[in-house]
Design a protein around this motif. Structure first.
Motif, mmCIF file in Angstrom:
data_model
loop_
_atom_site.group_PDB
_atom_site.id
_atom_site.type_symbol
_atom_site.label_atom_id
_atom_site.label_comp_id
_atom_site.label_asym_id
_atom_site.label_seq_id
_atom_site.Cartn_x
_atom_site.Cartn_y
_atom_site.Cartn_z
ATOM 1 N N ILE A 79 -11.621 -13.163 97.262
ATOM 2 C CA ILE A 79 -12.361 -12.275 96.988
ATOM 3 C C ILE A 79 -11.743 -10.942 97.352
ATOM 4 N N PRO A 80 -11.543 -10.034 96.416
ATOM 5 C CA PRO A 80 -10.763 -8.691 96.708
ATOM 6 C C PRO A 80 -11.397 -7.992 97.718
ATOM 7 N N ARG A 81 -10.463 -7.393 98.465
ATOM 8 C CA ARG A 81 -11.153 -6.450 99.690
ATOM 9 C C ARG A 81 -11.546 -5.218 99.001
ATOM 10 N N VAL A 82 -10.808 -4.677 97.945
ATOM 11 C CA VAL A 82 -11.102 -3.414 97.255
ATOM 12 C C VAL A 82 -12.204 -3.578 96.137
ATOM 13 N N CYS A 83 -12.928 -2.997 95.973
ATOM 14 C CA CYS A 83 -14.120 -3.222 94.643
ATOM 15 C C CYS A 83 -13.422 -2.773 93.676
ATOM 16 N N PRO A 84 -13.196 -3.615 92.453
ATOM 17 C CA PRO A 84 -12.676 -3.233 91.357
ATOM 18 C C PRO A 84 -13.147 -2.123 90.509
ATOM 19 N N SER A 85 -14.599 -1.805 90.873
ATOM 20 C CA SER A 85 -15.220 -0.696 90.086
ATOM 21 C C SER A 85 -15.207 0.766 90.641
ATOM 22 N N CYS A 86 -15.404 0.723 91.900
ATOM 23 C CA CYS A 86 -15.608 2.028 92.629
ATOM 24 C C CYS A 86 -14.290 2.256 93.632
ATOM 25 N N GLY A 87 -13.603 1.125 93.691
ATOM 26 C CA GLY A 87 -12.416 1.026 94.804
ATOM 27 C C GLY A 87 -12.796 1.480 96.102
ATOM 28 N N SER A 88 -13.770 1.007 96.530
ATOM 29 C CA SER A 88 -14.256 1.041 98.078
ATOM 30 C C SER A 88 -14.331 -0.042 98.657
ATOM 31 N N LEU A 89 -13.951 -0.254 100.021
ATOM 32 C CA LEU A 89 -14.027 -1.482 100.857
ATOM 33 C C LEU A 89 -15.406 -2.152 101.363
ATOM 34 N N SER A 90 -16.360 -1.248 101.358
ATOM 35 C CA SER A 90 -17.636 -1.768 101.625
ATOM 36 C C SER A 90 -18.655 -0.936 100.551
ATOM 37 N N CYS A 91 -19.133 -1.844 99.661
ATOM 38 C CA CYS A 91 -20.158 -1.415 98.886
ATOM 39 C C CYS A 91 -20.972 -2.607 98.174
ATOM 40 N N ALA A 92 -21.977 -2.533 97.759
ATOM 41 C CA ALA A 92 -22.821 -3.686 97.331
ATOM 42 C C ALA A 92 -22.616 -4.266 95.881
ATOM 43 N N HIS A 93 -21.552 -3.592 95.388
ATOM 44 C CA HIS A 93 -21.413 -4.177 93.882
ATOM 45 C C HIS A 93 -20.791 -5.560 93.993
ATOM 46 N N PRO A 94 -21.314 -6.370 93.017
ATOM 47 C CA PRO A 94 -20.523 -7.756 93.100
ATOM 48 C C PRO A 94 -19.218 -7.837 92.777
ATOM 49 N N ARG A 95 -18.449 -8.590 93.458
ATOM 50 C CA ARG A 95 -16.927 -8.845 93.247
ATOM 51 C C ARG A 95 -16.836 -10.378 92.931
ATOM 52 N N ALA A 96 -16.229 -10.403 91.750
ATOM 53 C CA ALA A 96 -16.198 -11.734 91.132
ATOM 54 C C ALA A 96 -14.760 -12.365 91.787
ATOM 55 N N PRO A 97 -14.747 -13.593 92.152
ATOM 56 C CA PRO A 97 -13.313 -14.468 92.772
ATOM 57 C C PRO A 97 -12.160 -14.164 91.688
#
Length: 291
Positions: free
Chosen positions: A42-60
């Protein structure tokens, strides 16, 4: 009494040492579309907003085949020969879900194809049709049954259940639905485009290299389709909230989440974050429109 040195993880057989190494690195096992188990994270950085802690779903994201990792794991420890370029790691019993080191072998593409074809040539037609040691009997013609009382009656109506569309077909339907809105969205948001020039990345000549062709890699499509461009524009307008985008489109979230796994969508989101450029899109071809 010897202790079992392997574990069954959701039907995938893997050695305990390899499984412990995966768990220590925070990796896990998923099944790919090709039927092989993959290592994923699971990527640590969100691919949509570039944040480390957010509620966006992160695809493996997949890294490599599990049987390749198992072979390299023991090759580093000197228990197996090193895997070189062009080598093929073969499942000796043709079981894709068995990634134990004792069931793996190393060879070239020719020996790998020969091993698979030998299983089909193992028995002759006589031996394949010999049931329980009985004498070979060729297939017999179907028995003809006469029902004169049915002559003149209408044929029965078949009651086949309706076909349920697959997940891929449903995602393509959502993409086609999004493509209908791309012109209106672009007209509303074209003023947000900065017009800044984007530096060039990898040259196309790198993808024509002989080593790249040998690995079977193809140059990814960086230009969005109409549906992907509409998805990116809706993400930007709704503050990268996937649930608000789903409510705007009128489709469930699980049908929009697969768009995050497409390289063209990730490139478009990265260009928006770094250069404030809206996505470039091309009309969908008839192969992409066909579900």
């Amino acid at each position: 009494m010897s202790r079992q040195n392997w574990t069954d993880v959701n039907g995938v057989k893997v050695n305990n040492e390899v499984l412990a190494s995966l768990q220590a690195q925070g990796l896990f096992i998923i099944m790919g579309e090709d039927g092989y188990p993959w290592m994923a994270y699971i990527p640590r950085v969100c691919p949509s907003c570039g944040s480390l802690s957010c509620a966006h779903p992160r695809a493996p994201r997949r890294m490599m085949w599990l049987h390749h990792y198992a072979w390299d794991f023991y090759a580093v420890r000197g228990l197996r020969p090193e895997r070189k370029e062009g080598d093929v790691i073969h499942h000796q019993r043709c079981d894709k879900l068995d990634a134990r080191i004792k069931r793996l072998g190393r060879g070239n593409p020719t020996s790998h194809a020969r091993a698979h074809n030998s299983k089909a040539r193992r028995y002759s037609p006589r031996e394949r049709h010999d049931l329980g040691g009985l004498r070979y009997r060729p297939p017999q013609p179907a028995r003809v049954v006469s029902h004169p009382e049915l002559v003149g009656l209408p044929a029965p109506v078949s009651r086949t259940p309706p076909r349920v569309p697959t997940l891929r077909e449903r995602v393509l339907g959502v993409e086609w639905k999004l493509a209908q809105r791309v012109d209106a969205l672009w007209g509303e948001m074209k003023g947000l485009d900065s017009g800044e020039s984007i530096p060039r990345t990898t040259a196309k000549s790198k993808w024509r290299d002989s080593k790249t062709r040998k690995l079977g890699l193809k140059m990814p499509r960086y230009c969005c389709t109409e549906g992907e461009a509409a998805f990116v524009l809706l993400l930007i307008r709704n503050g990268f909230d996937l649930e608000r985008v789903a409510a705007d489109v009128g489709e469930p979230v699980e049908l929009l989440a697969p768009f995050y796994q497409r390289p063209s969508v990730n490139v478009a989101l990265q260009r928006w974050r770094e250069h404030r450029r809206l996505p470039v899109f091309a009309p969908m071809t008839w192969q992409e429109r066909k579900p």
